[in-house]
Design a protein around this motif. Structure first.
Motif, PDB file in Angstrom:
ATOM      1  N   GLN A  27       0.814  -1.218   0.000  1.00 53.52           N
ATOM      2  CA  GLN A  27       0.000   0.000   0.000  1.00 53.52           C
ATOM      3  C   GLN A  27       0.843   1.260   0.000  1.00 53.52           C
ATOM      4  OE1 GLN A  27      -2.530  -0.634   3.415  1.00 53.52           O
ATOM      5  NE2 GLN A  27      -3.967  -1.895   2.263  1.00 53.52           N
ATOM      6  N   SER A  28       1.928   1.265   0.751  1.00 53.46           N
ATOM      7  CA  SER A  28       2.751   2.473   0.871  1.00 53.46           C
ATOM      8  C   SER A  28       3.596   2.758  -0.355  1.00 53.46           C
ATOM      9  CB  SER A  28       3.682   2.354   2.084  1.00 53.46           C
ATOM     10  OG  SER A  28       2.948   2.309   3.274  1.00 53.46           O
ATOM     11  N   PHE A  29       3.975   1.689  -1.076  1.00 52.70           N
ATOM     12  CA  PHE A  29       4.913   1.862  -2.180  1.00 52.70           C
ATOM     13  C   PHE A  29       4.347   1.433  -3.525  1.00 52.70           C
ATOM     14  CE2 PHE A  29       7.320   1.632   1.715  1.00 52.70           C
ATOM     15  CZ  PHE A  29       8.170   2.717   1.593  1.00 52.70           C
ATOM     16  N   GLY A  30       3.083   1.037  -3.554  1.00 46.29           N
ATOM     17  CA  GLY A  30       2.457   0.642  -4.817  1.00 46.29           C
ATOM     18  C   GLY A  30       3.058  -0.626  -5.390  1.00 46.29           C
ATOM     19  N   SER A 171      11.869   3.271   1.800  1.00 45.19           N
ATOM     20  CA  SER A 171      11.903   4.639   1.271  1.00 45.19           C
ATOM     21  C   SER A 171      13.251   4.976   0.661  1.00 45.19           C
ATOM     22  CB  SER A 171      11.582   5.652   2.377  1.00 45.19           C
ATOM     23  OG  SER A 171      10.272   5.492   2.826  1.00 45.19           O
ATOM     24  N   ASN A 172      14.308   4.333   1.138  1.00 45.40           N
ATOM     25  CA  ASN A 172      15.640   4.548   0.573  1.00 45.40           C
ATOM     26  C   ASN A 172      15.827   3.812  -0.749  1.00 45.40           C
ATOM     27  OD1 ASN A 172      16.543   6.232   2.648  1.00 45.40           O
ATOM     28  ND2 ASN A 172      17.099   4.483   3.918  1.00 45.40           N
ATOM     29  N   LYS A 173      14.903   2.890  -1.068  1.00 46.41           N
ATOM     30  CA  LYS A 173      15.004   2.093  -2.294  1.00 46.41           C
ATOM     31  C   LYS A 173      13.993   2.514  -3.359  1.00 46.41           C
ATOM     32  CE  LYS A 173      17.929  -1.049  -0.605  1.00 46.41           C
ATOM     33  NZ  LYS A 173      19.231  -1.299  -1.166  1.00 46.41           N
ATOM     34  N   ILE A 174      12.825   3.003  -2.920  1.00 46.05           N
ATOM     35  CA  ILE A 174      11.734   3.306  -3.835  1.00 46.05           C
ATOM     36  C   ILE A 174      10.886   4.424  -3.227  1.00 46.05           C
ATOM     37  CG2 ILE A 174      10.253   1.505  -2.863  1.00 46.05           C
ATOM     38  CD1 ILE A 174       9.255   0.970  -5.731  1.00 46.05           C
ATOM     39  N   ILE A 177       4.219   6.095  -1.944  1.00 42.57           N
ATOM     40  CA  ILE A 177       3.027   6.773  -2.453  1.00 42.57           C
ATOM     41  C   ILE A 177       2.089   7.113  -1.296  1.00 42.57           C
ATOM     42  CG2 ILE A 177       3.129   5.734  -4.758  1.00 42.57           C
ATOM     43  CD1 ILE A 177       0.898   3.799  -3.845  1.00 42.57           C
ATOM     44  N   GLN A 178       2.439   6.650  -0.090  1.00 40.13           N
ATOM     45  CA  GLN A 178       1.638   6.883   1.109  1.00 40.13           C
ATOM     46  C   GLN A 178       2.586   7.009   2.295  1.00 40.13           C
ATOM     47  OE1 GLN A 178      -0.958   3.619   2.624  1.00 40.13           O
ATOM     48  NE2 GLN A 178      -2.607   4.991   2.019  1.00 40.13           N
ATOM     49  N   SER A 179       2.258   7.886   3.240  1.00 43.94           N
ATOM     50  CA  SER A 179       3.153   8.085   4.380  1.00 43.94           C
ATOM     51  C   SER A 179       3.055   6.939   5.377  1.00 43.94           C
ATOM     52  CB  SER A 179       2.839   9.405   5.085  1.00 43.94           C
ATOM     53  OG  SER A 179       1.663   9.261   5.841  1.00 43.94           O
ATOM     54  N   LYS A 180       4.124   6.761   6.152  1.00 48.59           N
ATOM     55  CA  LYS A 180       4.139   5.692   7.162  1.00 48.59           C
ATOM     56  C   LYS A 180       3.113   5.947   8.254  1.00 48.59           C
ATOM     57  CE  LYS A 180       7.832   7.635   9.963  1.00 48.59           C
ATOM     58  NZ  LYS A 180       9.236   7.841   9.894  1.00 48.59           N
TER      59      LYS A 180
END
Length: 183
Positions: A27-30, A171-174, A177-180
């Motif tokens: 969900q956070s990274f699609g 987040s360091n890799k990709i 699309i949504q915050s933690k």
């Protein structure tokens, strides 16, 4: 613009929160979440997974190179409690825990109204054996990925406390699309 492909594996004993972490990552990274446990339970009914053994990890290497591997280290007592309180909705794979994610009506799926079940291997008498088996087979897999420099270990008793660290790693890799904080 082409999206970045990220190949990651989440390892952890039964009840460690792999499904929850994977769902949040998706969900956070699609990203797409593929649950080996779900596929294998459906097709084999044998409580084995991928890659849970060294042979399976080596077979995966022939298919693709992993960008990162996460292992969730959760204390035995926490796992034992989580598993013995876990109930599932088999058609959807939705997981409930009677302590921290109970269904609105005991024994009934919130969405479909269908009955929930407790898997045989989640019953208290089976849990200790499952956890011992996981530890034995996972150790060489974890060592393999550690030696390759792609292993990241997270320890704790609550997924909500581990999640911010997993989110930061991804987040360091990709790009998220949504915050933690969405959880």
């Amino acid at each position: 613009m082409a999206s970045k492909l990220l190949r990651a594996v989440i390892l952890g004993p039964p009840g460690s929160g792999k499904g929850t972490v994977c769902q949040r990552i998706a969900q956070s990274f699609g990203l797409q979440h593929l649950s080996s446990g779900h596929f294998l339970r459906e097709n084999i009914k044998a409580n084995t997974g991928f890659p849970r053994t060294l042979v399976q990890a080596e077979a995966l290497d022939k298919i693709c190179e992993l960008d990162l591997v996460i292992t969730l280290n959760i204390p035995f007592e926490t796992l034992k409690d989580r598993l013995s309180r876990r109930w599932i909705h088999p058609p959807s794979g939705r997981v409930y825990n009677l302590d921290f994610n109970p269904p609105h009506v005991h024994g009934i799926d919130d969405i479909t109204g269908e009955p929930l079940v407790q898997q045989e291997d989640d019953k208290p008498e089976a849990v200790a054996a499952r956890l011992r088996q996981y530890k034995d087979v996972a150790k060489p897999v974890i060592e393999l990925y550690k030696s390759r420099g792609v292993l990241h270990q997270f320890s704790g008793t609550e997924t909500n406390k581990i999640w911010p660290y997993v989110y930061t790693l991804f987040s360091n890799k990709i790009t998220p699309i949504q915050s933690k904080e969405a959880y």
